[in-house]
Motif scaffolding. Structure first.
Motif, PDB file in Angstrom:
ATOM      1  N   ILE A   7       6.021  -0.830 -18.795  1.00  0.00           N
ATOM      2  CA  ILE A   7       5.506  -0.596 -20.146  1.00  0.00           C
ATOM      3  C   ILE A   7       4.018  -0.305 -20.053  1.00  0.00           C
ATOM      4  CG2 ILE A   7       5.101  -1.647 -22.397  1.00  0.00           C
ATOM      5  CD1 ILE A   7       7.599  -3.288 -22.019  1.00  0.00           C
ATOM      6  N   LYS A   8       3.610   0.776 -20.691  1.00  0.00           N
ATOM      7  CA  LYS A   8       2.212   1.184 -20.670  1.00  0.00           C
ATOM      8  C   LYS A   8       1.648   1.143 -22.091  1.00  0.00           C
ATOM      9  CE  LYS A   8       3.018   4.191 -16.678  1.00  0.00           C
ATOM     10  NZ  LYS A   8       4.393   3.729 -16.481  1.00  0.00           N
ATOM     11  N   LEU A   9       0.355   0.876 -22.162  1.00  0.00           N
ATOM     12  CA  LEU A   9      -0.284   0.810 -23.474  1.00  0.00           C
ATOM     13  C   LEU A   9      -0.127   2.132 -24.209  1.00  0.00           C
ATOM     14  CD1 LEU A   9      -1.861  -1.120 -25.268  1.00  0.00           C
ATOM     15  CD2 LEU A   9      -3.975  -0.242 -24.291  1.00  0.00           C
ATOM     16  N   SER A  10      -0.223   3.220 -23.459  1.00  0.00           N
ATOM     17  CA  SER A  10       0.038   4.550 -24.035  1.00  0.00           C
ATOM     18  C   SER A  10       1.400   5.005 -23.527  1.00  0.00           C
ATOM     19  CB  SER A  10      -1.056   5.541 -23.630  1.00  0.00           C
ATOM     20  OG  SER A  10      -1.209   5.552 -22.216  1.00  0.00           O
ATOM     21  N   ASN A  11       2.441   4.375 -24.034  1.00  0.00           N
ATOM     22  CA  ASN A  11       3.786   4.613 -23.519  1.00  0.00           C
ATOM     23  C   ASN A  11       4.262   6.028 -23.816  1.00  0.00           C
ATOM     24  OD1 ASN A  11       5.214   2.968 -21.873  1.00  0.00           O
ATOM     25  ND2 ASN A  11       6.574   2.152 -23.438  1.00  0.00           N
ATOM     26  N   THR A  12       4.871   6.650 -22.824  1.00  0.00           N
ATOM     27  CA  THR A  12       5.432   7.990 -23.012  1.00  0.00           C
ATOM     28  C   THR A  12       6.950   7.940 -23.173  1.00  0.00           C
ATOM     29  OG1 THR A  12       5.534   8.259 -20.604  1.00  0.00           O
ATOM     30  CG2 THR A  12       3.588   9.106 -21.724  1.00  0.00           C
ATOM     31  N   ILE A  13       7.548   6.778 -22.927  1.00  0.00           N
ATOM     32  CA  ILE A  13       8.984   6.619 -23.142  1.00  0.00           C
ATOM     33  C   ILE A  13       9.203   5.461 -24.109  1.00  0.00           C
ATOM     34  CG2 ILE A  13       9.651   7.541 -20.905  1.00  0.00           C
ATOM     35  CD1 ILE A  13      10.025   4.745 -19.891  1.00  0.00           C
TER      36      ILE A  13
ATOM     37  N   PRO B 214       7.853 -16.479 -21.961  1.00  0.00           N
ATOM     38  CA  PRO B 214       8.102 -16.240 -23.385  1.00  0.00           C
ATOM     39  C   PRO B 214       6.830 -15.960 -24.185  1.00  0.00           C
ATOM     40  CG  PRO B 214       9.481 -18.028 -22.613  1.00  0.00           C
ATOM     41  CD  PRO B 214       8.547 -17.698 -21.484  1.00  0.00           C
ATOM     42  N   VAL B 215       5.759 -16.737 -23.953  1.00  0.00           N
ATOM     43  CA  VAL B 215       4.495 -16.485 -24.650  1.00  0.00           C
ATOM     44  C   VAL B 215       3.927 -15.131 -24.215  1.00  0.00           C
ATOM     45  CG1 VAL B 215       2.084 -17.206 -24.878  1.00  0.00           C
ATOM     46  CG2 VAL B 215       3.898 -18.894 -25.053  1.00  0.00           C
ATOM     47  N   PHE B 216       3.977 -14.866 -22.924  1.00  0.00           N
ATOM     48  CA  PHE B 216       3.445 -13.606 -22.394  1.00  0.00           C
ATOM     49  C   PHE B 216       4.145 -12.421 -23.051  1.00  0.00           C
ATOM     50  CE2 PHE B 216       2.961 -10.102 -19.463  1.00  0.00           C
ATOM     51  CZ  PHE B 216       1.657 -10.228 -19.000  1.00  0.00           C
ATOM     52  N   TRP B 217       5.467 -12.482 -23.132  1.00  0.00           N
ATOM     53  CA  TRP B 217       6.235 -11.369 -23.702  1.00  0.00           C
ATOM     54  C   TRP B 217       5.924 -11.198 -25.190  1.00  0.00           C
ATOM     55  CZ3 TRP B 217       8.259  -7.101 -22.373  1.00  0.00           C
ATOM     56  CH2 TRP B 217       9.192  -6.443 -23.187  1.00  0.00           C
ATOM     57  N   SER B 218       5.805 -12.308 -25.901  1.00  0.00           N
ATOM     58  CA  SER B 218       5.465 -12.223 -27.321  1.00  0.00           C
ATOM     59  C   SER B 218       4.114 -11.544 -27.516  1.00  0.00           C
ATOM     60  CB  SER B 218       5.448 -13.629 -27.940  1.00  0.00           C
ATOM     61  OG  SER B 218       5.172 -13.567 -29.319  1.00  0.00           O
ATOM     62  N   LEU B 219       3.152 -11.864 -26.647  1.00  0.00           N
ATOM     63  CA  LEU B 219       1.830 -11.251 -26.739  1.00  0.00           C
ATOM     64  C   LEU B 219       1.863  -9.772 -26.346  1.00  0.00           C
ATOM     65  CD1 LEU B 219      -0.386 -14.152 -25.320  1.00  0.00           C
ATOM     66  CD2 LEU B 219      -0.279 -13.337 -27.688  1.00  0.00           C
TER      67      LEU B 219
ATOM     68  N   GLU C 292       4.135  -9.748 -15.821  1.00  0.00           N
ATOM     69  CA  GLU C 292       2.802  -9.221 -15.498  1.00  0.00           C
ATOM     70  C   GLU C 292       2.903  -7.964 -14.645  1.00  0.00           C
ATOM     71  OE1 GLU C 292      -0.197 -13.080 -15.425  1.00  0.00           O
ATOM     72  OE2 GLU C 292       0.910 -12.548 -13.613  1.00  0.00           O
ATOM     73  N   ASN C 293       3.901  -7.935 -13.788  1.00  0.00           N
ATOM     74  CA  ASN C 293       4.074  -6.802 -12.884  1.00  0.00           C
ATOM     75  C   ASN C 293       5.038  -5.760 -13.435  1.00  0.00           C
ATOM     76  OD1 ASN C 293       2.534  -7.467 -10.229  1.00  0.00           O
ATOM     77  ND2 ASN C 293       3.517  -9.386 -10.808  1.00  0.00           N
ATOM     78  N   SER C 294       5.360  -5.886 -14.719  1.00  0.00           N
ATOM     79  CA  SER C 294       6.229  -4.913 -15.383  1.00  0.00           C
ATOM     80  C   SER C 294       5.497  -4.175 -16.503  1.00  0.00           C
ATOM     81  CB  SER C 294       7.477  -5.612 -15.945  1.00  0.00           C
ATOM     82  OG  SER C 294       8.233  -6.204 -14.906  1.00  0.00           O
ATOM     83  N   ILE C 295       4.168  -4.381 -16.591  1.00  0.00           N
ATOM     84  CA  ILE C 295       3.352  -3.654 -17.561  1.00  0.00           C
ATOM     85  C   ILE C 295       2.132  -3.090 -16.830  1.00  0.00           C
ATOM     86  CG2 ILE C 295       4.116  -5.161 -19.435  1.00  0.00           C
ATOM     87  CD1 ILE C 295       1.382  -6.524 -19.356  1.00  0.00           C
TER      88      ILE C 295
ATOM     89  N   ARG D   1      -2.421  -5.245 -19.743  1.00  0.00           N
ATOM     90  CA  ARG D   1      -2.764  -6.606 -19.328  1.00  0.00           C
ATOM     91  C   ARG D   1      -4.193  -6.961 -19.734  1.00  0.00           C
ATOM     92  NH1 ARG D   1      -0.895  -7.605 -13.176  1.00  0.00           N
ATOM     93  NH2 ARG D   1      -1.967  -9.573 -13.583  1.00  0.00           N
ATOM     94  N   ARG D   2      -5.106  -6.008 -19.566  1.00  0.00           N
ATOM     95  CA  ARG D   2      -6.503  -6.259 -19.948  1.00  0.00           C
ATOM     96  C   ARG D   2      -6.619  -6.487 -21.447  1.00  0.00           C
ATOM     97  NH1 ARG D   2      -8.940  -1.433 -16.184  1.00  0.00           N
ATOM     98  NH2 ARG D   2      -9.375  -2.670 -14.315  1.00  0.00           N
ATOM     99  N   ARG D   3      -5.882  -5.723 -22.233  1.00  0.00           N
ATOM    100  CA  ARG D   3      -5.941  -5.858 -23.684  1.00  0.00           C
ATOM    101  C   ARG D   3      -5.432  -7.227 -24.130  1.00  0.00           C
ATOM    102  NH1 ARG D   3      -5.507  -1.956 -27.926  1.00  0.00           N
ATOM    103  NH2 ARG D   3      -6.367  -0.465 -26.422  1.00  0.00           N
ATOM    104  N   MET D   4      -4.478  -7.781 -23.367  1.00  0.00           N
ATOM    105  CA  MET D   4      -3.875  -9.072 -23.728  1.00  0.00           C
ATOM    106  C   MET D   4      -4.699 -10.275 -23.285  1.00  0.00           C
ATOM    107  SD  MET D   4       0.004  -8.384 -22.517  1.00  0.00           S
ATOM    108  CE  MET D   4       0.305 -10.144 -22.517  1.00  0.00           C
ATOM    109  N   THR D   5      -5.536 -10.093 -22.286  1.00  0.00           N
ATOM    110  CA  THR D   5      -6.217 -11.218 -21.632  1.00  0.00           C
ATOM    111  C   THR D   5      -6.878 -12.205 -22.588  1.00  0.00           C
ATOM    112  OG1 THR D   5      -6.553  -9.979 -19.591  1.00  0.00           O
ATOM    113  CG2 THR D   5      -8.018 -11.839 -19.979  1.00  0.00           C
ATOM    114  N   PRO D   6      -7.594 -11.759 -23.629  1.00  0.00           N
ATOM    115  CA  PRO D   6      -8.250 -12.727 -24.512  1.00  0.00           C
ATOM    116  C   PRO D   6      -7.298 -13.676 -25.222  1.00  0.00           C
ATOM    117  CG  PRO D   6      -9.160 -10.523 -24.831  1.00  0.00           C
ATOM    118  CD  PRO D   6      -7.947 -10.370 -23.978  1.00  0.00           C
TER     119      PRO D   6
END
Length: 235
Positions: free
Chosen positions: A90-96, A190-195, A168-171, A176-181
């Motif tokens: 999954i990418k922040l600018s997803n093409t799919i 579960p928390v990671f996926w929700s974020l 973490e290794n699937s995005i 990941r940087r956008r989510m860090t804060p």
């Protein structure tokens, strides 16, 4: 042979050598092997995975990587560190579409036996899958869910960490940087996926707002000769 399962022939052989059933430790191993809260013991080997709903529990491990024998920790960790293939990340600018990536990621979590921790029990006693419905509860409540799992079962505690590593290794790194804060060091899968989903939703909202502003600020009269084709290119 699937490279994920290479070197696990012994586990498979033990499985086929007279199954004890999903939650039976046997007379000689009951004192030595800790029963997983979500999973079972098969031929003296603990395994995890499947729904936490008592009516839909799994009876046998889905794959050899669901095993939680003493020598399996590094194998599970190594598999989680790979995440999904680059083409499914999954990418922040997803093409799919996300609907294309998500089933692959969910299958990966199931294959390493860390999917049980995503099953969340509501106040009404119903079980909801936080992977499929990450917005069913606020982040604070999901963190409480994770803490309860850590307190109740050593395998779930490890799986919370494994699942986060897998996700973490699937995005991509930008996401990941956008989510860090918003992340805490002890947050599990579960928390990671929700974020992840919240961050993507926020990015889509921002994109929509920018697009709306472009529409409002762009007028056909601004294009020489009222060039409709160039006007549409901007929009």
């Amino acid at each position: 042979m699937d490279p994920d399962f290479e070197g696990l022939e012994e586990f498979g052989a033990e499985q086929n050598a007279g199954q004890l059933g999903p939650n039976v430790a046997g007379p000689n191993v009951a004192a030595a092997v800790v029963m997983p809260l979500n999973g079972g013991i098969q031929n003296g080997i603990p395994w995890t995975g499947g729904s936490r709903d008592p009516d839909h529990r799994r009876n046998t491990p889905l794959t050899p990587l669901c095993s939680r024998s003493e020598n399996m920790g590094h194998r599970v960790w190594n598999r989680c560190e790979r995440g999904v293939g680059d083409e499914w990340k999954i990418k922040l600018s997803n093409t799919i579409p996300l609907s294309t990536c998500e089933p692959v990621i969910q299958a990966g979590l199931e294959n390493v036996g860390v999917d049980s921790i995503f099953w969340f029990e509501t106040d009404a006693g119903n079980f909801v899958n936080l992977f499929k419905q990450p917005d069913v509860a606020p982040i604070d409540m999901i963190r409480e869910h994770e803490e309860a799992l850590r307190d109740q079962c050593q395998y779930d505690s490890a799986n919370l960490h494994y699942s986060r590593v897998f996700l973490e290794n699937s995005i991509d790194l930008e996401l990941r940087r956008r989510m860090t804060p918003s992340l805490l060091p002890g947050d599990g899968g579960p928390v990671f996926w929700s974020l992840v989903k919240m961050t993507l939703q926020g990015a889509e909202t921002s994109k929509l707002i920018r697009h709306q502003e472009t529409i409002k600020e762009t007028k056909l009269v601004d294009f020489p000769g009222y060039d409709v084709s160039k006007f549409h290119e901007v929009l």
